[in-house]
Write a protein that holds these residues in place. Sequence first.
Motif, short mmCIF file in Angstrom:
data_model
loop_
_atom_site.label_atom_id
_atom_site.label_comp_id
_atom_site.label_asym_id
_atom_site.label_seq_id
_atom_site.Cartn_x
_atom_site.Cartn_y
_atom_site.Cartn_z
N UNK A 16 73.33 74.50 14.77
CA UNK A 16 72.48 75.25 15.69
C UNK A 16 73.21 76.46 16.28
N UNK A 17 72.48 77.53 16.56
CA UNK A 17 73.11 78.69 17.20
C UNK A 17 73.73 78.38 18.56
N UNK A 18 73.13 77.46 19.29
CA UNK A 18 73.70 77.03 20.57
C UNK A 18 73.94 75.53 20.50
N UNK A 99 62.80 77.54 20.21
CA UNK A 99 62.29 77.55 18.83
C UNK A 99 62.62 76.26 18.09
N UNK A 100 63.78 75.65 18.43
CA UNK A 100 64.19 74.39 17.81
C UNK A 100 65.16 73.71 18.77
N UNK A 101 65.00 72.39 18.93
CA UNK A 101 65.87 71.60 19.80
C UNK A 101 66.12 70.25 19.16
N UNK A 102 67.36 69.78 19.25
CA UNK A 102 67.70 68.43 18.81
C UNK A 102 68.85 67.94 19.68
N UNK A 103 68.92 66.64 19.85
CA UNK A 103 70.00 66.03 20.61
C UNK A 103 70.54 64.85 19.83
N UNK A 104 71.85 64.67 19.93
CA UNK A 104 72.50 63.54 19.28
C UNK A 104 73.40 62.85 20.29
N UNK A 125 64.75 82.28 21.61
CA UNK A 125 64.83 83.71 21.84
C UNK A 125 66.17 84.04 22.50
N UNK A 126 66.55 85.31 22.46
CA UNK A 126 67.82 85.71 23.08
C UNK A 126 67.88 85.32 24.55
N UNK A 127 66.83 85.57 25.35
CA UNK A 127 66.90 85.14 26.76
C UNK A 127 67.04 83.61 26.90
N UNK A 128 66.37 82.84 26.05
CA UNK A 128 66.49 81.38 26.09
C UNK A 128 67.93 80.96 25.82
N UNK A 129 68.56 81.54 24.81
CA UNK A 129 69.94 81.19 24.47
C UNK A 129 70.89 81.55 25.61
N UNK A 130 70.68 82.68 26.24
CA UNK A 130 71.53 83.10 27.36
C UNK A 130 71.38 82.14 28.53
#
Length: 157
Positions: A16-18, A99-104, A125-130
């Motif tokens: 994931x990007x984040x 846009x996409x979320x997962x947890x482990x 989105x960029x604001x969400x990631x920030x």
Amino acid sequence: MAHRLRPVGIDFVDTAPVRLVFTREITAPPEAVFRSLAEDVPGWSEWFGAVRRARPTDDGAGREIRLVGGTRFEETILAAKGPEVYAYRVDVTNAPGARALAEEWRLTPAGTGTLVRWTFAADGTAPFRIVLKSARAGLGRAFREAVTALDHRLTRE
């Protein structure tokens, strides 16, 4: 307004990007921790302060989560490999920009207790990631408090 997220697999927690990763060692054994995560879904609201309500759906293949503050998640279980791994993805949420979320949740024996590792993986989105990256400290605190409360709950039983 709720919106559908991109379906992702278990590999998303590594790509994931984040990725926010938190760990804590507790005294409860992995089997008990896994049961609380995977089998006692309604019990989440008793030990995870951010969770107002949790319930299994689709005969245990999914979950519906309501957080304090109104955020909602409809989830699909990606892995329930007791007592080592419990993972899920979010299919629908009202969180803007996601846009996409997962947890482990990965559980490793640590002496007579458990090392709990929680990975929160996201794209948006960029604001969400920030916003998510800036929320790292708060999410880490929520994780530590939740796992500590879970440990107290399990070691009192």
